[in-house]
Scaffold this motif. Sequence first.
Motif, mmCIF file in Angstrom:
data_model
loop_
_atom_site.group_PDB
_atom_site.id
_atom_site.type_symbol
_atom_site.label_atom_id
_atom_site.label_comp_id
_atom_site.label_asym_id
_atom_site.label_seq_id
_atom_site.Cartn_x
_atom_site.Cartn_y
_atom_site.Cartn_z
ATOM 1 N N GLU A 113 -5.066 6.893 -11.171
ATOM 2 C CA GLU A 113 -4.520 5.977 -10.159
ATOM 3 C C GLU A 113 -4.812 6.484 -8.749
ATOM 4 N N ASP A 114 -4.592 7.761 -8.507
ATOM 5 C CA ASP A 114 -4.893 8.353 -7.199
ATOM 6 C C ASP A 114 -6.392 8.306 -6.912
ATOM 7 N N ALA A 116 -8.613 6.239 -8.178
ATOM 8 C CA ALA A 116 -9.037 4.858 -7.986
ATOM 9 C C ALA A 116 -8.737 4.375 -6.570
ATOM 10 N N SER A 117 -7.580 4.724 -6.047
ATOM 11 C CA SER A 117 -7.268 4.300 -4.681
ATOM 12 C C SER A 117 -8.155 5.009 -3.659
ATOM 13 N N THR A 118 -8.475 6.273 -3.907
ATOM 14 C CA THR A 118 -9.364 7.015 -3.014
ATOM 15 C C THR A 118 -10.768 6.422 -3.012
ATOM 16 N N GLN A 120 -11.610 3.325 -3.955
ATOM 17 C CA GLN A 120 -11.536 1.867 -3.818
ATOM 18 C C GLN A 120 -11.934 1.140 -5.107
ATOM 19 N N PRO A 122 -10.437 -1.069 -8.094
ATOM 20 C CA PRO A 122 -9.221 -1.826 -8.423
ATOM 21 C C PRO A 122 -8.522 -1.241 -9.649
ATOM 22 N N GLY A 123 -7.248 -0.971 -9.521
ATOM 23 C CA GLY A 123 -6.476 -0.383 -10.616
ATOM 24 C C GLY A 123 -6.476 -1.234 -11.869
#
Length: 182
Positions: A113-114, A116-118, A120, A122-123
């Motif tokens: 999750e971390d 993926a956000s770093t 970009q 999509p979760g």
Amino acid sequence: MLWLGLSSSVLAICVVVLGIMLLSIARQIGVLHERTQPLASRQQTLDVQQGDALEGLVLPLEARQGLEVTLLFVSTACPVCRSLHGTYAELIAADTVKNGLWVFPMDNPQVVEDYASTHQIPGSRCLTDPQVATRCAVTKTPTLVCLQYSDDNWRLLLRQPIDGAQQLARVLTQAPATRATA
């Protein structure tokens, strides 16, 4: 006598420099081995060939006849995998890849999750289920897998290790019938 002392000193310096270089290369080989081995060594895979039905495979999609899914198996600790995210995301956005998902089979969901956000990603397009890798017989990352739903099962259309972004783009932009030879 001066020359003998000087040449001995130069030789000692060369031996030290070569020793440092050897340790550096050995460390790099260890990193490459570490990148590909954990997935293979921690998991039992099935003998699955292209065209085979993958029984028991569950994906977070509404399965319907003819649906194609593209899975990119990656790891959060893999530098080659990191270089593929942009290309894969562009191909998904351009609609070249239908139903593209990133699969992190050996990573912790919170780490993914971390990550993926770093990067970009999509979760909703990230999977962390190791059973997906087992069912698809994927033993190293990065690997590209294309599946098609037919006769109440997912069928393996393609499973190919990926070496870089150019290869990923080339394989995904080819016609499905010629992908296996890329």
